[in-house]
Motif scaffolding. Structure first.
Motif, PDB file in Angstrom:
ATOM      1  N   MET A   1       0.815  -1.198   0.000  1.00 27.97           N
ATOM      2  CA  MET A   1       0.000   0.000   0.000  1.00 27.97           C
ATOM      3  C   MET A   1       0.860   1.266   0.000  1.00 27.97           C
ATOM      4  N   LEU A   2       1.921   1.292   0.762  1.00 28.92           N
ATOM      5  CA  LEU A   2       2.723   2.501   0.896  1.00 28.92           C
ATOM      6  C   LEU A   2       3.587   2.779  -0.326  1.00 28.92           C
ATOM      7  N   GLY A   3       3.920   1.763  -1.073  1.00 28.42           N
ATOM      8  CA  GLY A   3       4.720   1.946  -2.278  1.00 28.42           C
ATOM      9  C   GLY A   3       6.210   2.092  -2.037  1.00 28.42           C
ATOM     10  N   LEU A   4       6.652   2.014  -0.788  1.00 34.71           N
ATOM     11  CA  LEU A   4       8.077   2.159  -0.507  1.00 34.71           C
ATOM     12  C   LEU A   4       8.856   1.030  -1.165  1.00 34.71           C
ATOM     13  N   GLN A   5       9.979   1.373  -1.766  1.00 32.23           N
ATOM     14  CA  GLN A   5      10.733   0.386  -2.539  1.00 32.23           C
ATOM     15  C   GLN A   5      11.756  -0.387  -1.713  1.00 32.23           C
ATOM     16  N   LEU A   6      12.123   0.144  -0.565  1.00 37.40           N
ATOM     17  CA  LEU A   6      13.109  -0.527   0.278  1.00 37.40           C
ATOM     18  C   LEU A   6      12.541  -0.669   1.686  1.00 37.40           C
ATOM     19  N   PRO A   7      12.165  -1.897   2.077  1.00 41.05           N
ATOM     20  CA  PRO A   7      11.616  -2.074   3.426  1.00 41.05           C
ATOM     21  C   PRO A   7      12.701  -1.942   4.489  1.00 41.05           C
ATOM     22  N   THR A   8      12.284  -1.559   5.660  1.00 38.10           N
ATOM     23  CA  THR A   8      13.192  -1.441   6.798  1.00 38.10           C
ATOM     24  C   THR A   8      13.561  -2.827   7.309  1.00 38.10           C
ATOM     25  N   ASP A   9      14.838  -3.042   7.518  1.00 39.98           N
ATOM     26  CA  ASP A   9      15.323  -4.281   8.113  1.00 39.98           C
ATOM     27  C   ASP A   9      14.840  -4.329   9.559  1.00 39.98           C
ATOM     28  N   PRO A  10      14.208  -5.423  10.000  1.00 40.44           N
ATOM     29  CA  PRO A  10      13.722  -5.513  11.377  1.00 40.44           C
ATOM     30  C   PRO A  10      14.808  -5.286  12.434  1.00 40.44           C
ATOM     31  N   ARG A  11      16.071  -5.494  12.066  1.00 39.87           N
ATOM     32  CA  ARG A  11      17.161  -5.241  13.020  1.00 39.87           C
ATOM     33  C   ARG A  11      17.234  -3.774  13.419  1.00 39.87           C
ATOM     34  N   VAL A 112       6.381  15.233  -0.629  1.00 39.39           N
ATOM     35  CA  VAL A 112       7.418  14.998   0.386  1.00 39.39           C
ATOM     36  C   VAL A 112       6.758  14.628   1.717  1.00 39.39           C
ATOM     37  N   CYS A 113       5.700  15.336   2.077  1.00 43.62           N
ATOM     38  CA  CYS A 113       4.983  15.015   3.315  1.00 43.62           C
ATOM     39  C   CYS A 113       4.406  13.604   3.262  1.00 43.62           C
ATOM     40  N   ALA A 114       3.828  13.237   2.122  1.00 43.72           N
ATOM     41  CA  ALA A 114       3.272  11.884   1.975  1.00 43.72           C
ATOM     42  C   ALA A 114       4.362  10.843   2.154  1.00 43.72           C
ATOM     43  N   LEU A 115       5.518  11.095   1.583  1.00 42.42           N
ATOM     44  CA  LEU A 115       6.630  10.158   1.690  1.00 42.42           C
ATOM     45  C   LEU A 115       7.112  10.014   3.133  1.00 42.42           C
ATOM     46  N   ILE A 116       7.272  11.125   3.819  1.00 39.82           N
ATOM     47  CA  ILE A 116       7.728  11.088   5.211  1.00 39.82           C
ATOM     48  C   ILE A 116       6.721  10.324   6.072  1.00 39.82           C
ATOM     49  N   GLU A 117       5.441  10.573   5.850  1.00 37.65           N
ATOM     50  CA  GLU A 117       4.410   9.860   6.613  1.00 37.65           C
ATOM     51  C   GLU A 117       4.410   8.369   6.262  1.00 37.65           C
ATOM     52  N   ALA A 118       4.618   8.041   4.991  1.00 34.04           N
ATOM     53  CA  ALA A 118       4.661   6.628   4.596  1.00 34.04           C
ATOM     54  C   ALA A 118       5.833   5.919   5.261  1.00 34.04           C
ATOM     55  N   ARG A 119       6.995   6.547   5.265  1.00 32.74           N
ATOM     56  CA  ARG A 119       8.170   5.924   5.898  1.00 32.74           C
ATOM     57  C   ARG A 119       7.963   5.830   7.406  1.00 32.74           C
ATOM     58  N   SER A 120       7.366   6.845   8.013  1.00 26.95           N
ATOM     59  CA  SER A 120       7.074   6.788   9.444  1.00 26.95           C
ATOM     60  C   SER A 120       6.120   5.643   9.749  1.00 26.95           C
ATOM     61  N   CYS A 121       5.090   5.510   8.940  1.00 28.99           N
ATOM     62  CA  CYS A 121       4.127   4.422   9.099  1.00 28.99           C
ATOM     63  C   CYS A 121       4.840   3.071   9.035  1.00 28.99           C
ATOM     64  N   GLU A 122       5.696   2.916   8.061  1.00 26.31           N
ATOM     65  CA  GLU A 122       6.419   1.652   7.878  1.00 26.31           C
ATOM     66  C   GLU A 122       7.356   1.392   9.051  1.00 26.31           C
ATOM     67  N   ASP A 169       3.570  10.036 -11.718  1.00 30.94           N
ATOM     68  CA  ASP A 169       4.943   9.993 -12.252  1.00 30.94           C
ATOM     69  C   ASP A 169       5.938  10.583 -11.255  1.00 30.94           C
ATOM     70  N   LEU A 170       5.592  11.725 -10.676  1.00 31.73           N
ATOM     71  CA  LEU A 170       6.464  12.352  -9.673  1.00 31.73           C
ATOM     72  C   LEU A 170       6.630  11.448  -8.459  1.00 31.73           C
ATOM     73  N   TRP A 171       5.544  10.816  -8.039  1.00 31.12           N
ATOM     74  CA  TRP A 171       5.553   9.950  -6.859  1.00 31.12           C
ATOM     75  C   TRP A 171       6.471   8.743  -7.083  1.00 31.12           C
ATOM     76  N   LYS A 172       6.371   8.134  -8.234  1.00 35.30           N
ATOM     77  CA  LYS A 172       7.239   6.977  -8.538  1.00 35.30           C
ATOM     78  C   LYS A 172       8.708   7.377  -8.527  1.00 35.30           C
ATOM     79  N   ASP A 173       9.014   8.526  -9.119  1.00 37.51           N
ATOM     80  CA  ASP A 173      10.404   9.000  -9.135  1.00 37.51           C
ATOM     81  C   ASP A 173      10.897   9.316  -7.720  1.00 37.51           C
TER      82      ASP A 173
END
Length: 193
Positions: A1-11, A112-122, A169-173
């Motif tokens: 759902m978030l679209g993040l390309q690199l998941p956070t390592d649980p470590r 940018v705000c959407a991205l920061i919130e998505a990474r925070s969520c993850e 397009d901007l979001w994917k980039d």
């Protein structure tokens, strides 16, 4: 759902748990900065009533989160430390070039705000699934849900003001760029580190 390309390592969660006072301090300031950003958007774009309404509510919610984190810090016998620069946010902000187009600047800020919130969520999901303390785990699970809503709110406004296809397009980039940033960070004392 978030679209993040690199998941956070649980470590990362284990490193954060080892430096709990620092991660909680960083988290508190992330919430304060999110409230400030919402207020800034209201002040900069007062003519966009739908945005102003949502940002006013978001600013209240984010300061409520700040207060919750601060109470958690105090209940743990710690104190709120000094604010530190968020290198992740600093790097992400450099993705979009400066522009004189006011509405395009808004779309860029919203993405940018959407991205920061998505990474925070993850990151909060990773914390909720990996922390040993069940109360802290539950706390981060609740905040994860809230951050997911914020992510969709900002992305929705970006699509409204920038058009669905151009924004996609901007979001994917931006997501591709962000993955490279995250790959270079490994600081367990920062929410985005």
């Amino acid at each position: 759902m978030l679209g993040l390309q690199l998941p956070t390592d649980p470590r990362w969660a284990h490193a954060a748990e080892d430096r709990l006072e620092e991660i909680l301090t960083d988290h508190a300031y992330c919430e304060q900065k999110a409230a400030s950003t919402a207020i800034s958007l209201m002040v900069t774009y007062p003519e966009l009533s739908d945005l102003v309404t949502e940002m006013a509510a978001l600013a209240r919610e984010e300061m409520g989160h700040f207060e919750m984190v601060h109470k958690l810090i105090l209940a743990s016998g710690m104190t709120l430390g000094w604010e530190r620069k968020d290198a992740y946010v600093h790097e992400v902000m450099h993705f979009f070039p400066k522009t004189g187009n006011r509405m395009l600047r808004l779309v860029h800020r919203l993405l940018v705000c959407a991205l920061i919130e998505a990474r925070s969520c993850e990151r909060f999901r990773v914390l909720s699934q990996n922390l040993k303390d069940p109360e802290l785990s539950s706390f981060y699970n609740r905040l994860m849900v809230s951050e997911a809503h914020h992510y969709t709110l900002f992305l929705g406004f970006a699509r409204t003001y920038g058009g669905k296809e151009p924004v996609e397009d901007l979001w994917k980039d931006l997501l591709t760029f962000e993955a490279k940033i995250v790959a270079s960070f490994s600081d367990g004392s920062k929410v985005h580190g």
